[in-house]
Scaffold this motif. Structure first.
Motif, PDB file in Angstrom:
ATOM      1  N   CYS A  71       0.832  -1.214   0.000  1.00  0.00           N
ATOM      2  CA  CYS A  71       0.000   0.000   0.000  1.00  0.00           C
ATOM      3  C   CYS A  71       0.861   1.256   0.000  1.00  0.00           C
ATOM      4  O   CYS A  71       0.585   2.212  -0.728  1.00  0.00           O
ATOM      5  N   GLU A  72       1.916   1.252   0.797  1.00  0.00           N
ATOM      6  CA  GLU A  72       2.784   2.434   0.836  1.00  0.00           C
ATOM      7  C   GLU A  72       3.534   2.602  -0.482  1.00  0.00           C
ATOM      8  O   GLU A  72       3.738   3.734  -0.957  1.00  0.00           O
ATOM      9  N   TYR A  73       3.936   1.496  -1.092  1.00  0.00           N
ATOM     10  CA  TYR A  73       4.602   1.577  -2.389  1.00  0.00           C
ATOM     11  C   TYR A  73       3.675   2.200  -3.434  1.00  0.00           C
ATOM     12  O   TYR A  73       4.090   3.107  -4.180  1.00  0.00           O
ATOM     13  N   LEU A  74       2.445   1.739  -3.511  1.00  0.00           N
ATOM     14  CA  LEU A  74       1.506   2.282  -4.492  1.00  0.00           C
ATOM     15  C   LEU A  74       1.229   3.757  -4.225  1.00  0.00           C
ATOM     16  O   LEU A  74       1.126   4.559  -5.164  1.00  0.00           O
ATOM     17  N   ASN A  75       1.106   4.112  -2.968  1.00  0.00           N
ATOM     18  CA  ASN A  75       0.896   5.516  -2.606  1.00  0.00           C
ATOM     19  C   ASN A  75       2.051   6.386  -3.093  1.00  0.00           C
ATOM     20  O   ASN A  75       1.854   7.454  -3.689  1.00  0.00           O
ATOM     21  N   ASP A  76       3.279   5.921  -2.856  1.00  0.00           N
ATOM     22  CA  ASP A  76       4.448   6.683  -3.292  1.00  0.00           C
ATOM     23  C   ASP A  76       4.555   6.722  -4.814  1.00  0.00           C
ATOM     24  O   ASP A  76       4.897   7.766  -5.402  1.00  0.00           O
ATOM     25  N   LEU A  77       4.269   5.586  -5.465  1.00  0.00           N
ATOM     26  CA  LEU A  77       4.359   5.524  -6.919  1.00  0.00           C
ATOM     27  C   LEU A  77       3.419   6.530  -7.571  1.00  0.00           C
ATOM     28  O   LEU A  77       3.768   7.156  -8.582  1.00  0.00           O
ATOM     29  N   ALA A  78       2.253   6.701  -6.975  1.00  0.00           N
ATOM     30  CA  ALA A  78       1.254   7.616  -7.543  1.00  0.00           C
ATOM     31  C   ALA A  78       1.420   9.049  -7.044  1.00  0.00           C
ATOM     32  O   ALA A  78       0.738   9.951  -7.538  1.00  0.00           O
ATOM     33  N   GLY A  79       2.317   9.265  -6.085  1.00  0.00           N
ATOM     34  CA  GLY A  79       2.437  10.593  -5.486  1.00  0.00           C
ATOM     35  C   GLY A  79       1.186  10.987  -4.740  1.00  0.00           C
ATOM     36  O   GLY A  79       0.805  12.169  -4.719  1.00  0.00           O
ATOM     37  N   ALA A  80       0.530  10.016  -4.113  1.00  0.00           N
ATOM     38  CA  ALA A  80      -0.730  10.254  -3.414  1.00  0.00           C
ATOM     39  C   ALA A  80      -0.469  10.640  -1.962  1.00  0.00           C
ATOM     40  O   ALA A  80       0.675  10.738  -1.517  1.00  0.00           O
ATOM     41  N   SER A  81      -1.541  10.835  -1.215  1.00  0.00           N
ATOM     42  CA  SER A  81      -1.410  11.332   0.161  1.00  0.00           C
ATOM     43  C   SER A  81      -2.157  10.464   1.167  1.00  0.00           C
ATOM     44  O   SER A  81      -2.607  10.960   2.196  1.00  0.00           O
ATOM     45  N   LEU A  82      -2.279   9.158   0.879  1.00  0.00           N
ATOM     46  CA  LEU A  82      -2.960   8.277   1.821  1.00  0.00           C
ATOM     47  C   LEU A  82      -2.131   8.052   3.082  1.00  0.00           C
ATOM     48  O   LEU A  82      -2.672   7.692   4.129  1.00  0.00           O
ATOM     49  N   PHE A  83      -0.812   8.236   2.979  1.00  0.00           N
ATOM     50  CA  PHE A  83       0.088   8.135   4.128  1.00  0.00           C
ATOM     51  C   PHE A  83       0.590   9.545   4.459  1.00  0.00           C
ATOM     52  O   PHE A  83       1.484  10.055   3.783  1.00  0.00           O
ATOM     53  N   PRO A  84       0.034  10.200   5.472  1.00  0.00           N
ATOM     54  CA  PRO A  84       0.544  11.530   5.844  1.00  0.00           C
ATOM     55  C   PRO A  84       2.030  11.464   6.171  1.00  0.00           C
ATOM     56  O   PRO A  84       2.517  10.470   6.736  1.00  0.00           O
ATOM     57  N   GLU A  85       2.756  12.524   5.831  1.00  0.00           N
ATOM     58  CA  GLU A  85       4.215  12.474   5.924  1.00  0.00           C
ATOM     59  C   GLU A  85       4.762  12.772   7.310  1.00  0.00           C
ATOM     60  O   GLU A  85       5.846  12.290   7.655  1.00  0.00           O
ATOM     61  N   ALA A  86       4.060  13.567   8.108  1.00  0.00           N
ATOM     62  CA  ALA A  86       4.645  13.971   9.385  1.00  0.00           C
ATOM     63  C   ALA A  86       3.559  14.466  10.336  1.00  0.00           C
ATOM     64  O   ALA A  86       2.414  14.690   9.948  1.00  0.00           O
ATOM     65  N   GLY A  87       3.998  14.611  11.585  1.00  0.00           N
ATOM     66  CA  GLY A  87       3.138  15.241  12.569  1.00  0.00           C
ATOM     67  C   GLY A  87       2.027  14.344  13.089  1.00  0.00           C
ATOM     68  O   GLY A  87       2.005  13.125  12.880  1.00  0.00           O
ATOM     69  N   ALA A  88       1.067  14.978  13.768  1.00  0.00           N
ATOM     70  CA  ALA A  88      -0.025  14.244  14.412  1.00  0.00           C
ATOM     71  C   ALA A  88      -0.852  13.452  13.404  1.00  0.00           C
ATOM     72  O   ALA A  88      -1.315  12.344  13.703  1.00  0.00           O
ATOM     73  N   ALA A  89      -1.023  13.999  12.198  1.00  0.00           N
ATOM     74  CA  ALA A  89      -1.822  13.300  11.185  1.00  0.00           C
ATOM     75  C   ALA A  89      -1.177  11.971  10.796  1.00  0.00           C
ATOM     76  O   ALA A  89      -1.873  10.977  10.568  1.00  0.00           O
TER      77      ALA A  89
END
Length: 204
Positions: A71-89
């Motif tokens: 899931c994280e690979y597909l998110n990164d491949l698409a440049g999507a935002s399903l995995f927030p990058e930092a912080g509380a989110a």
């Protein structure tokens, strides 16, 4: 990309929901693969010696597993935002993601025990899984407002798939009676095209 896939697996469903959400579903060649606990799949084991799905084979032959990594690979491949990058989110999304996967782990173990012959089934273990599931539903019911308010992300994917697995394999539990606020959130999530297109089925 080749995805070892089954229409019954909630972990495969996670990957497929992410593929739909990121616009990558058409790039996946789905290979129907059975991953039974007591019957290792020789063809699948050529790509994943653990004989588990989902397994993703990239175009260069690299294999990725399990659903969290895929899931994280597909998110990164698409440049999507399903995995927030930092912080509380980020930590909120990962917390929900881990809880959804943990609930699925418990449900699958519960189902495996439930399907054993009566003479070898442990009622104590069955009761323990039921208690954990109901406690999880109560906890998630308290999270329903936060889930509704947060941007859709990987935590929503995992929890939505866990609720879908309850409907698929544990309909008699009537989980909505234990979590009425969560039920409203679940209805909205399951109406998304990514979920509507990946409803688990015994066929296929």
């Amino acid at each position: 990309m080749k995805l070892h896939w089954s229409p019954k697996s909630p972990y495969v469903r996670k990957v497929m929901v992410v593929a739909h959400e990121t616009g990558l579903v058409e790039r996946l060649e789905r290979v129907r693969s059975v991953a039974a606990m007591l019957e290792p799949n020789d063809r699948l084991m050529r790509d994943n010696p653990l004989s588990k799905i989902p397994t993703l084979v990239l175009d260069d032959g690299t294999t990725l597993f399990d659903s969290v990594v895929i899931c994280e690979y597909l998110n990164d491949l698409a440049g999507a935002s399903l995995f927030p990058e930092a912080g509380a989110a980020k930590w909120r999304a990962l917390r929900w993601h881990a809880f959804g996967d943990g609930l699925l782990d418990a449900l699958i173990l519960w189902r495996n025990e439930r399907d054993r012959p009566d003479a070898s089934r442990s009622e104590r273990l069955m009761n323990a899984f039921e208690r954990k599931t109901i406690a999880s539903l109560h906890w998630l019911d308290e999270e329903a407002q936060a889930l509704q308010s947060a941007p859709f992300g990987i935590g929503h994917v995992a929890l939505g798939c866990a609720l879908g697995y309850l409907d698929f394999r544990f309909d008699s539990l009537g989980w909505r009676t234990h979590a009425p606020r969560l039920a409203g959130w679940g209805e909205a999530v399951h109406a998304r095209p990514s979920f509507a297109s990946t409803v688990p089925t015994l066929a296929g």
